[in-house]
Design a protein around this motif. Sequence first.
Motif, PDB file in Angstrom:
ATOM      1  N   GLY A 202      -7.836  23.134 -12.216  1.00 18.99           N
ATOM      2  CA  GLY A 202      -8.965  23.590 -13.018  1.00 18.99           C
ATOM      3  C   GLY A 202      -8.546  24.047 -14.399  1.00 18.99           C
ATOM      4  O   GLY A 202      -9.215  23.745 -15.400  1.00 18.99           O
ATOM      5  N   ASP A 203      -7.426  24.777 -14.508  1.00 19.99           N
ATOM      6  CA  ASP A 203      -6.961  25.249 -15.814  1.00 19.99           C
ATOM      7  C   ASP A 203      -6.600  24.073 -16.718  1.00 19.99           C
ATOM      8  O   ASP A 203      -6.920  24.073 -17.910  1.00 19.99           O
ATOM      9  CB  ASP A 203      -5.751  26.170 -15.641  1.00 19.99           C
ATOM     10  CG  ASP A 203      -6.131  27.493 -14.993  1.00 19.99           C
ATOM     11  OD1 ASP A 203      -7.331  27.853 -15.058  1.00 19.99           O
ATOM     12  OD2 ASP A 203      -5.233  28.148 -14.432  1.00 19.99           O
ATOM     13  N   ARG A 204      -5.918  23.081 -16.139  1.00 15.69           N
ATOM     14  CA  ARG A 204      -5.527  21.934 -16.963  1.00 15.69           C
ATOM     15  C   ARG A 204      -6.748  21.153 -17.419  1.00 15.69           C
ATOM     16  O   ARG A 204      -6.837  20.731 -18.575  1.00 15.69           O
ATOM     17  CB  ARG A 204      -4.586  21.014 -16.176  1.00 15.69           C
ATOM     18  CG  ARG A 204      -4.115  19.796 -16.969  1.00 15.69           C
ATOM     19  CD  ARG A 204      -3.388  18.802 -16.085  1.00 15.69           C
ATOM     20  NE  ARG A 204      -4.226  18.305 -15.010  1.00 15.69           N
ATOM     21  CZ  ARG A 204      -5.147  17.365 -15.178  1.00 15.69           C
ATOM     22  NH1 ARG A 204      -5.376  16.841 -16.377  1.00 15.69           N
ATOM     23  NH2 ARG A 204      -5.872  16.953 -14.151  1.00 15.69           N
ATOM     24  N   VAL A 205      -7.713  20.945 -16.523  1.00 19.28           N
ATOM     25  CA  VAL A 205      -8.917  20.193 -16.887  1.00 19.28           C
ATOM     26  C   VAL A 205      -9.689  20.925 -17.977  1.00 19.28           C
ATOM     27  O   VAL A 205     -10.169  20.308 -18.938  1.00 19.28           O
ATOM     28  CB  VAL A 205      -9.797  19.962 -15.643  1.00 19.28           C
ATOM     29  CG1 VAL A 205     -11.172  19.443 -16.044  1.00 19.28           C
ATOM     30  CG2 VAL A 205      -9.119  18.974 -14.703  1.00 19.28           C
ATOM     31  N   LYS A 206      -9.805  22.238 -17.863  1.00 23.12           N
ATOM     32  CA  LYS A 206     -10.507  23.006 -18.894  1.00 23.12           C
ATOM     33  C   LYS A 206      -9.809  22.874 -20.239  1.00 23.12           C
ATOM     34  O   LYS A 206     -10.444  22.643 -21.274  1.00 23.12           O
ATOM     35  CB  LYS A 206     -10.586  24.471 -18.480  1.00 23.12           C
ATOM     36  CG  LYS A 206     -11.308  25.355 -19.498  1.00 23.12           C
ATOM     37  CD  LYS A 206     -11.390  26.794 -19.010  1.00 23.12           C
ATOM     38  CE  LYS A 206     -12.119  27.658 -20.039  1.00 23.12           C
ATOM     39  NZ  LYS A 206     -12.249  29.060 -19.564  1.00 23.12           N
ATOM     40  N   ARG A 207      -8.485  23.005 -20.231  1.00 25.29           N
ATOM     41  CA  ARG A 207      -7.717  22.890 -21.471  1.00 25.29           C
ATOM     42  C   ARG A 207      -7.848  21.501 -22.077  1.00 25.29           C
ATOM     43  O   ARG A 207      -8.089  21.349 -23.285  1.00 25.29           O
ATOM     44  CB  ARG A 207      -6.252  23.214 -21.197  1.00 25.29           C
ATOM     45  CG  ARG A 207      -5.360  23.181 -22.425  1.00 25.29           C
ATOM     46  CD  ARG A 207      -3.934  23.563 -22.097  1.00 25.29           C
ATOM     47  NE  ARG A 207      -3.316  22.621 -21.159  1.00 25.29           N
ATOM     48  CZ  ARG A 207      -3.043  22.910 -19.894  1.00 25.29           C
ATOM     49  NH1 ARG A 207      -3.330  24.100 -19.399  1.00 25.29           N
ATOM     50  NH2 ARG A 207      -2.466  22.002 -19.105  1.00 25.29           N
TER      51      ARG A 207
END
Length: 647
Positions: free
Chosen positions: A554-559
């Motif tokens: 989720g963090d990577r997709v948001k970034r």
Amino acid sequence: MSLEAPNLDDRRFQGLVDDAKRYVQQRCPEWTDHNVSDPGVTLIETFAFMADQLVYRLNQVPDKIYTKFLDLLDLRLYPPAAAKADVTFRLSAPQEEPVVIPQGTEVATPRTDLDEAVIFQTLQRFEIQPASFHRAATQRQGEDADDKTRALRGSGFDAFGAEPAVGDTMMIGLDKAIPNHLLHLRMSCQIDGVGVDPEWPPLVWEAWVGKGWEECDLEIDTTGGLNRAGDLELHIPAAHTESLVAGEKAGWIRCRVVQAVEGQPQYSATPKIESIEAATIGGTTRVINAATVENEVVGLSEGVPGQRFKLETTPVVADSLPLVLEVAAGSGWDEWRQVQTFAESGPDDRVFIVDPVNGDLAFGPAVREPDGSLTQYGAVPPKGAPMRLKAYLTGGGRHGNAEAGKVTILRDSIPFVTSVKNRFAASGGVDAESLDDAKRRGSVLLRTRNRAVTAEDYEALARESSPEVARIRAVAASDGAEAGTVRMLVVPSATDENGRLGFEQLIPADETLERIAMYLDERRTIGTRVVVEPPVYQGIRIDARVKLRPGSSGDRVKRDAIAALYRYYHALIGGPEGDGWPFGRPIHVGEVHSVLQRVDGVDYVVDALLRAADPVSGELSDAMQRIDIDTHALVFSYEHQILVEGA
């Protein structure tokens, strides 16, 4: 449209080998071993390899002829442009005497395992002047200023009205103007009653700049919006000057009450100021990503026309042009000036030309006329005379566009200076023009011939004068009050962090605009008015929700999703083609879905809200499906937010 050059011979290595083997079968049928291990096949492949190289070289002939044709037209590659930045030199403590930052002082980014240090040097001598508190005053909205200096010797004074109103100000007068300085204020203040959020006080600090008040950048505020005793650090604007307030002359700055942002409290009682101390603890000056070469000896003159010499260091940065050459004459030196061409030079004109990319320095030739006489274009230095260039800058390039806060190394020791830092990113660094790019503008050069008639002519000449800019667009007004006016819209070159640009990075420097205006003024058609300015930017904000694909971070997709939005809605590298958002192209919410759907790890886009935003204030409109922008405007990504469901 340029015509495609014909392929003079389209045969390649394998085709030549196959043809040779077919001839062997026809002429020598008893030769049956055609494997690569056969010595005869080795000879065939050797011959095919040599023939392939000849074919390749033959096909370079059209490119060479075209390049020589451009050389006859005197087309020269654009030199590199050097990145510039404002760097703040911070002192260890306030000083009683001026602290001098010499011209040429070197600062740099840190060297890492992956990147070399990017070195900058100061463009001019700069003095950090001492300053101290001199006067204090207040001014209520709609009233005259009231001197409060005596009140500081007693119990202090109220900074604003009993119930502070928007526009109320407290003014501090320094004993002198301190343009481009870092000012430290130590204030003892308190508030009886309800104050404001210390993190979001409705205050703005400003300095008098002659024509009005200009906002100061606030570095530190430990007073919590004048709620308690503490320190403030202010970056004073470059145009700060002395003025009269309440009958007293000083270098005035002021603290003004503004409307609180939504959700934050306003002052319900006024802060009381009990003491004020002021001192300078640093200064900001301009630096450039280039090295200075001074008094380089070019060589000794042979006393003949058309002499050529080579500079020791190349390329020459565009900022140092035009160059000045000194030629020894008796007990002194004569100055020779650089020109673009010898066409208008007579035999007594002390001129020369320089190719800043390869470093060739040349003097005027002698041309034989049809009647047999010789015409000298430009003077010839006396035989045996030493020649030297006074100074020039070398270096430049895109690598100099350092991010904000990266220039932190002081390479030259200066007493009392403890640190350096660039608050904003360096910009303007551009690599030298490639030969392929020069070929593409060859047809434009042939058409314009150094005069501006069409919009394309203006764009080509503007880029010639300032190769450091990223995009230029000429807009001709055909009717109305602006008839006969050509507006040149200039977008500077800038680097970004994860695709995000600061709005200040999209505003070209005044010196760049002035240089373009002067260059075009000499080449415009009579009666045409040229206005050089940045384009209008339409700010946008995007808030979107996306569904996370199972197994993704989720963090990577948001970034990645936020970076994709900043990259697509980008004035320099955005748009469908990746070469900058097209002028006048509207923004559709459907494109937002398309951009986010391509992000790895996004299952689908739940919804997206598109709002227009003021690039400066950030004021937002209601959500809409489409934002239409002016025909000659560009998009600016003010802020984007992504919510990842299922993270």
